[in-house]
Scaffold this motif. Structure first.
Motif, PDB file in Angstrom:
ATOM      1  N   PHE A  67       0.329  10.014   7.547  1.00  0.00           N
ATOM      2  CA  PHE A  67      -0.211  11.227   6.954  1.00  0.00           C
ATOM      3  C   PHE A  67      -1.354  10.848   6.015  1.00  0.00           C
ATOM      4  N   GLY A  68      -2.528  11.373   6.309  1.00  0.00           N
ATOM      5  CA  GLY A  68      -3.716  11.071   5.517  1.00  0.00           C
ATOM      6  C   GLY A  68      -3.800  11.898   4.249  1.00  0.00           C
ATOM      7  N   GLY A  69      -4.900  11.716   3.517  1.00  0.00           N
ATOM      8  CA  GLY A  69      -5.028  12.295   2.189  1.00  0.00           C
ATOM      9  C   GLY A  69      -4.905  13.798   2.141  1.00  0.00           C
ATOM     10  N   THR A  70      -5.530  14.501   3.086  1.00  0.00           N
ATOM     11  CA  THR A  70      -5.434  15.960   3.107  1.00  0.00           C
ATOM     12  C   THR A  70      -4.023  16.406   3.462  1.00  0.00           C
ATOM     13  N   PHE A  89      -2.950   1.531   3.704  1.00  0.00           N
ATOM     14  CA  PHE A  89      -4.215   1.034   3.162  1.00  0.00           C
ATOM     15  C   PHE A  89      -4.136  -0.347   2.527  1.00  0.00           C
ATOM     16  N   LEU A  90      -2.950  -0.773   2.099  1.00  0.00           N
ATOM     17  CA  LEU A  90      -2.890  -2.002   1.308  1.00  0.00           C
ATOM     18  C   LEU A  90      -1.903  -3.003   1.883  1.00  0.00           C
ATOM     19  N   TYR A 126     -10.939  -9.610   0.208  1.00  0.00           N
ATOM     20  CA  TYR A 126     -10.714  -8.373  -0.533  1.00  0.00           C
ATOM     21  C   TYR A 126     -11.667  -7.277  -0.054  1.00  0.00           C
ATOM     22  N   GLY A 127     -11.102  -6.082   0.093  1.00  0.00           N
ATOM     23  CA  GLY A 127     -11.872  -4.939   0.539  1.00  0.00           C
ATOM     24  C   GLY A 127     -11.839  -4.738   2.039  1.00  0.00           C
ATOM     25  N   ASP A 128     -11.518  -5.768   2.793  1.00  0.00           N
ATOM     26  CA  ASP A 128     -11.480  -5.671   4.252  1.00  0.00           C
ATOM     27  C   ASP A 128     -10.572  -6.762   4.798  1.00  0.00           C
ATOM     28  N   ALA A 129      -9.352  -6.810   4.292  1.00  0.00           N
ATOM     29  CA  ALA A 129      -8.433  -7.895   4.637  1.00  0.00           C
ATOM     30  C   ALA A 129      -7.906  -7.735   6.059  1.00  0.00           C
ATOM     31  N   LEU A 188      -7.122  -2.898   3.335  1.00  0.00           N
ATOM     32  CA  LEU A 188      -7.528  -3.091   4.729  1.00  0.00           C
ATOM     33  C   LEU A 188      -8.834  -2.385   5.050  1.00  0.00           C
ATOM     34  N   GLY A 189      -9.548  -1.914   4.024  1.00  0.00           N
ATOM     35  CA  GLY A 189     -10.795  -1.193   4.232  1.00  0.00           C
ATOM     36  C   GLY A 189     -10.562   0.301   4.222  1.00  0.00           C
ATOM     37  N   ARG A 190     -11.607   1.079   3.945  1.00  0.00           N
ATOM     38  CA  ARG A 190     -11.461   2.529   3.923  1.00  0.00           C
ATOM     39  C   ARG A 190     -11.006   3.014   5.294  1.00  0.00           C
ATOM     40  N   GLY A 191     -10.092   3.959   5.277  1.00  0.00           N
ATOM     41  CA  GLY A 191      -9.455   4.362   6.525  1.00  0.00           C
ATOM     42  C   GLY A 191      -8.349   3.428   6.936  1.00  0.00           C
ATOM     43  N   GLY A 192      -7.979   2.507   6.060  1.00  0.00           N
ATOM     44  CA  GLY A 192      -7.014   1.471   6.415  1.00  0.00           C
ATOM     45  C   GLY A 192      -5.596   1.950   6.618  1.00  0.00           C
ATOM     46  N   SER A 193      -5.294   3.200   6.212  1.00  0.00           N
ATOM     47  CA  SER A 193      -3.934   3.694   6.414  1.00  0.00           C
ATOM     48  C   SER A 193      -3.604   3.833   7.897  1.00  0.00           C
ATOM     49  N   ASP A 194      -4.587   4.198   8.717  1.00  0.00           N
ATOM     50  CA  ASP A 194      -4.364   4.232  10.159  1.00  0.00           C
ATOM     51  C   ASP A 194      -3.989   2.838  10.663  1.00  0.00           C
TER      52      ASP A 194
END
Length: 222
Positions: A8-11, A195-196, A162-165, A207-213
């Motif tokens: 489930f994403g931010g929205t 994301f983390l 960091y930022g794109d692991a 894992l970078g923006r959008g990393g939750s997917d």
């Protein structure tokens, strides 16, 4: 019983009504499947955290304080609506105070040094998920659903980019099996921070923006 991993994403987790909809989905789906849930920060929260970090690095020693207070009020207002038990709300309020205290401390150090490192930025970026997963887990419990918040730093082992692991799949699979399988087998729903992850030494990475997917795919594969 098959396992379904829901992300489930931010929205989708950005308001009381949205989190209540998530709870309804989990309630329905867990009748037929084992369910693991991966969640993002509430919509706009990561951007606010990053804004606090960057303004602190630019010499602004006050904006991060107001951002922390806005985030505190936002999450506690949601908790008031979503968490039935007073003891659960109290525990969540303490967690919010601790996490936003970390945010303030980090931003103060960044402001003093005038430097924002990628490592510090990952630690700050991850706070939104760490604020939200326990809220959603408590909301599920308030609706009679066994649930436990799980920090993905305990699960997803990454390199130190960091930022794109990138995940290290062998140790990640071992940790996922060890930590999540007992919860699933007892009928509980893990609510996992997207994301983390963390390095093998335990330092938070993202894992970078959008990393939750990506997080949900990693958890499902493991």
């Amino acid at each position: 019983m098959s396992l379904h991993v829901f992300k489930f994403g931010g929205t989708s987790v950005g308001s009381v009504a949205a989190i209540e909809a998530v709870a309804s989905i989990v309630q329905r789906e867990r009748r037929a499947h084992q369910i693991a849930v991966v969640v993002s920060a509430q919509s706009g929260v990561t951007d606010a955290l990053l804004r606090g970090a960057h303004t602190a690095a630019d010499g602004d020693g006050t904006s991060f304080e107001s951002i922390a207070e806005e985030l505190r009020l936002r999450h506690l207002a949601a908790a008031q609506e979503l968490i039935a038990a007073e003891s659960e709300r109290g525990a969540y309020e303490s967690l919010v105070a601790r996490l936003l205290g970390e945010f303030r401390t980090l931003c103060h150090g960044i402001n003093v040094l005038g430097e924002l490192t990628p490592r510090a930025l990952d630690t700050i970026s991850a706070l939104g998920e760490r604020l939200n997963a326990p809220l959603i887990a408590a909301a599920l419990r308030s609706r009679g659903i066994r649930a436990e918040a799980v920090d993905a730093a305990q699960l997803i082992v990454t390199d130190d980019r960091y930022g794109d692991a990138s995940p290290l799949l062998e140790p990640t699979t071992a940790r996922v099996q060890q930590r999540l399988r007992p919860l699933l087998d007892e009928g509980s729903v893990p609510v996992i921070t997207g994301f983390l992850g963390a390095t093998e030494s335990g330092t938070t990475t993202t894992l970078g923006r959008g990393g939750s997917d990506y997080s949900a795919a990693i958890i499902g594969a493991a």
